[in-house]
Design a protein around this motif. Structure first.
Motif, PDB file in Angstrom:
ATOM      1  N   GLN A 137       0.832  -1.205   0.000  1.00  0.00           N
ATOM      2  CA  GLN A 137       0.000   0.000   0.000  1.00  0.00           C
ATOM      3  C   GLN A 137       0.865   1.253   0.000  1.00  0.00           C
ATOM      4  O   GLN A 137       0.577   2.204  -0.714  1.00  0.00           O
ATOM      5  CB  GLN A 137      -0.934  -0.007   1.214  1.00  0.00           C
ATOM      6  N   GLY A 138       1.929   1.265   0.804  1.00  0.00           N
ATOM      7  CA  GLY A 138       2.825   2.425   0.826  1.00  0.00           C
ATOM      8  C   GLY A 138       3.513   2.631  -0.507  1.00  0.00           C
ATOM      9  O   GLY A 138       3.647   3.765  -0.994  1.00  0.00           O
ATOM     10  N   PHE A 139       3.954   1.552  -1.130  1.00  0.00           N
ATOM     11  CA  PHE A 139       4.590   1.641  -2.449  1.00  0.00           C
ATOM     12  C   PHE A 139       3.594   2.150  -3.480  1.00  0.00           C
ATOM     13  O   PHE A 139       3.898   3.039  -4.271  1.00  0.00           O
ATOM     14  CB  PHE A 139       5.133   0.262  -2.856  1.00  0.00           C
ATOM     15  N   TRP A 140       2.381   1.615  -3.444  1.00  0.00           N
ATOM     16  CA  TRP A 140       1.344   2.047  -4.378  1.00  0.00           C
ATOM     17  C   TRP A 140       1.026   3.530  -4.196  1.00  0.00           C
ATOM     18  O   TRP A 140       0.910   4.279  -5.153  1.00  0.00           O
ATOM     19  CB  TRP A 140       0.095   1.201  -4.174  1.00  0.00           C
ATOM     20  N   THR A 143       3.958   5.701  -5.460  1.00  0.00           N
ATOM     21  CA  THR A 143       3.998   5.674  -6.924  1.00  0.00           C
ATOM     22  C   THR A 143       2.889   6.540  -7.493  1.00  0.00           C
ATOM     23  O   THR A 143       3.101   7.295  -8.440  1.00  0.00           O
ATOM     24  CB  THR A 143       3.850   4.224  -7.440  1.00  0.00           C
ATOM     25  N   ARG A 144       1.718   6.446  -6.881  1.00  0.00           N
ATOM     26  CA  ARG A 144       0.588   7.257  -7.330  1.00  0.00           C
ATOM     27  C   ARG A 144       0.845   8.744  -7.096  1.00  0.00           C
ATOM     28  O   ARG A 144       0.501   9.580  -7.925  1.00  0.00           O
ATOM     29  CB  ARG A 144      -0.660   6.821  -6.557  1.00  0.00           C
ATOM     30  N   ALA A 145       1.471   9.074  -5.964  1.00  0.00           N
ATOM     31  CA  ALA A 145       1.764  10.479  -5.665  1.00  0.00           C
ATOM     32  C   ALA A 145       2.792  11.036  -6.647  1.00  0.00           C
ATOM     33  O   ALA A 145       2.681  12.183  -7.070  1.00  0.00           O
ATOM     34  CB  ALA A 145       2.281  10.625  -4.238  1.00  0.00           C
ATOM     35  N   GLU A 146       3.774  10.226  -7.017  1.00  0.00           N
ATOM     36  CA  GLU A 146       4.780  10.677  -7.977  1.00  0.00           C
ATOM     37  C   GLU A 146       4.178  10.909  -9.337  1.00  0.00           C
ATOM     38  O   GLU A 146       4.537  11.852 -10.030  1.00  0.00           O
ATOM     39  CB  GLU A 146       5.911   9.660  -8.070  1.00  0.00           C
TER      40      GLU A 146
END
Length: 155
Positions: A137-140, A143-146
């Protein structure tokens, strides 16, 4: 942490003691046993309801009562206040995923650690799953924020 909100030296030891008390309470009330939690979720044993009701009473008294005597937390100096989270799509979806995981495993994260204390070592699979799920979830999210971050001319 700013100089005006330095933690008291007893802050971490008291957090540890609070965790021990919480874990002992979960074990004593049998809430660290997935079978008991699953019985509650299947409406055959309502003991968890009484445990949660007791916790809500203590929390409510503390939350509302302490503010009458102190305006800041004794060990951190932080001002007491409500932290409101809006009920958005992420809260609903995340809560649903958490609930499904709780229903499948019969244990929530806090009780999972307490369950280790009563010798339930297969719960380690669930704990590892919680860490992997949190990492994904943190990686997702990062990635979404970037991908949604606005670009500037310097990029």
């Amino acid at each position: 942490m700013s100089a005006e909100h330095e933690q008291h030296p007893l802050f971490l030891p008291l957090v540890f003691v609070g965790g021990l008390i919480f874990g002992f309470g979960l074990g004593f009330s049998h809430m660290a046993q997935p079978e008991v939690v699953l019985s509650f979720l299947q409406f055959t044993d309502f003991g968890l309801l009484f445990v949660m009701f007791g916790a809500a009473i203590v929390t409510g008294i503390t939350f509302f009562g302490v503010k009458q005597f102190r305006s800041t937390a004794p060990l951190t100096g932080a001002v007491y206040g409500r932290r409101l989270k809006s009920l958005d799509r992420n809260v609903v979806i995340g809560g649903g995923i958490f609930g499904v995981g709780w229903g499948l495993s019969g244990i929530c994260p806090g009780a999972a650690y307490a369950s280790l204390g009563i010798g339930n070592f297969p719960i380690l699979y669930g704990i590892v799953g919680m860490f992997i799920g949190a990492y994904i979830q943190g990686f997702w999210r990062s990635t979404r924020a970037e991908s949604t971050a606005p670009t500037t001319a310097a990029d």
